[in-house]
Design a protein around this motif. Structure first.
Motif, short mmCIF file in Angstrom:
data_model
loop_
_atom_site.label_atom_id
_atom_site.label_comp_id
_atom_site.label_asym_id
_atom_site.label_seq_id
_atom_site.Cartn_x
_atom_site.Cartn_y
_atom_site.Cartn_z
N VAL A 50 22.12 65.77 31.04
CA VAL A 50 22.79 65.88 32.34
C VAL A 50 21.83 65.45 33.45
O VAL A 50 22.21 64.72 34.37
N TYR A 51 20.58 65.85 33.35
CA TYR A 51 19.58 65.46 34.35
C TYR A 51 19.40 63.95 34.38
O TYR A 51 19.38 63.34 35.44
N PHE A 52 19.28 63.33 33.19
CA PHE A 52 19.15 61.87 33.15
C PHE A 52 20.39 61.18 33.73
O PHE A 52 20.29 60.18 34.43
N TYR A 53 21.58 61.72 33.43
CA TYR A 53 22.81 61.13 33.96
C TYR A 53 22.83 61.22 35.49
O TYR A 53 23.16 60.25 36.17
N ILE A 54 22.46 62.38 36.03
CA ILE A 54 22.46 62.55 37.48
C ILE A 54 21.46 61.60 38.13
O ILE A 54 21.76 60.96 39.14
N CYS A 55 20.30 61.46 37.52
CA CYS A 55 19.28 60.58 38.09
C CYS A 55 19.68 59.12 37.99
O CYS A 55 19.40 58.32 38.88
N ASP A 56 20.36 58.75 36.92
CA ASP A 56 20.68 57.34 36.68
C ASP A 56 21.96 56.89 37.38
O ASP A 56 22.02 55.77 37.89
N ARG A 57 22.97 57.75 37.44
CA ARG A 57 24.29 57.31 37.89
C ARG A 57 24.70 57.82 39.28
O ARG A 57 25.71 57.39 39.79
N THR A 58 23.97 58.72 39.84
CA THR A 58 24.37 59.26 41.14
C THR A 58 23.21 59.17 42.12
O THR A 58 22.09 58.82 41.77
N ASN A 59 23.51 59.51 43.37
CA ASN A 59 22.49 59.56 44.41
C ASN A 59 22.23 60.99 44.87
O ASN A 59 21.79 61.22 45.99
N LEU A 60 22.51 61.94 44.01
CA LEU A 60 22.34 63.35 44.38
C LEU A 60 20.89 63.72 44.67
O LEU A 60 20.61 64.52 45.54
N LEU A 61 19.97 63.20 43.90
CA LEU A 61 18.58 63.59 44.04
C LEU A 61 17.78 62.65 44.94
O LEU A 61 16.58 62.79 45.05
N GLY A 62 18.43 61.71 45.56
CA GLY A 62 17.73 60.80 46.46
C GLY A 62 17.08 59.65 45.70
O GLY A 62 16.96 59.65 44.49
N GLU A 63 16.70 58.68 46.47
CA GLU A 63 16.07 57.51 45.87
C GLU A 63 14.59 57.49 46.21
O GLU A 63 14.16 58.05 47.20
N SER A 64 13.84 56.81 45.39
CA SER A 64 12.42 56.66 45.65
C SER A 64 12.00 55.24 45.30
O SER A 64 12.65 54.56 44.51
N LYS A 65 10.93 54.81 45.91
CA LYS A 65 10.43 53.48 45.66
C LYS A 65 9.64 53.51 44.35
O LYS A 65 8.85 54.41 44.11
N LYS A 66 9.87 52.48 43.51
CA LYS A 66 9.15 52.43 42.25
C LYS A 66 7.71 52.00 42.51
O LYS A 66 7.44 51.13 43.32
N VAL A 67 6.79 52.61 41.80
CA VAL A 67 5.38 52.33 41.95
C VAL A 67 4.87 51.79 40.62
O VAL A 67 5.09 52.39 39.57
N THR A 68 4.20 50.65 40.67
CA THR A 68 3.65 50.09 39.44
C THR A 68 2.37 50.82 39.09
O THR A 68 1.80 51.55 39.91
#
Length: 80
Positions: A50-68
């Motif tokens: 459920v956590y992975f689904y929320i992170c992948d498919r929704t914007n509930l937890l906010g977005e962050s910039k990817k860091v290499t």
């Protein structure tokens, strides 16, 4: 010293009745322990999905910039 006589039919019947009941009780406790243990693992796995689904498919937890990795290493070395 007390000398015991042979077992009476009542004593034999009691032990033949109590031993299977006690063994069945122990076995049921073991099965209940296994069921609760597997249920706990399944619910933990379900929560992770459920956590992975929320992170992948929704914007509930906010977005962050990817860091290499190199950006992360540069940030660490800047603090050192």
């Amino acid at each position: 010293m007390v000398i015991y006589g042979p077992l009476t039919p009542g004593q034999v019947a009691f032990f033949l009745g109590i031993v299977p009941v006690f063994a069945a009780w122990l076995y049921s406790e073991y099965l209940e322990y296994r069921k609760n243990s597997s249920f706990s693992k399944q619910s933990e796995f379900g929560a992770l999905l459920v956590y992975f689904y929320i992170c992948d498919r929704t914007n509930l937890l906010g977005e962050s910039k990817k860091v290499t990795l190199t950006q992360h290493q540069n940030q660490i070395s800047a603090f050192a």
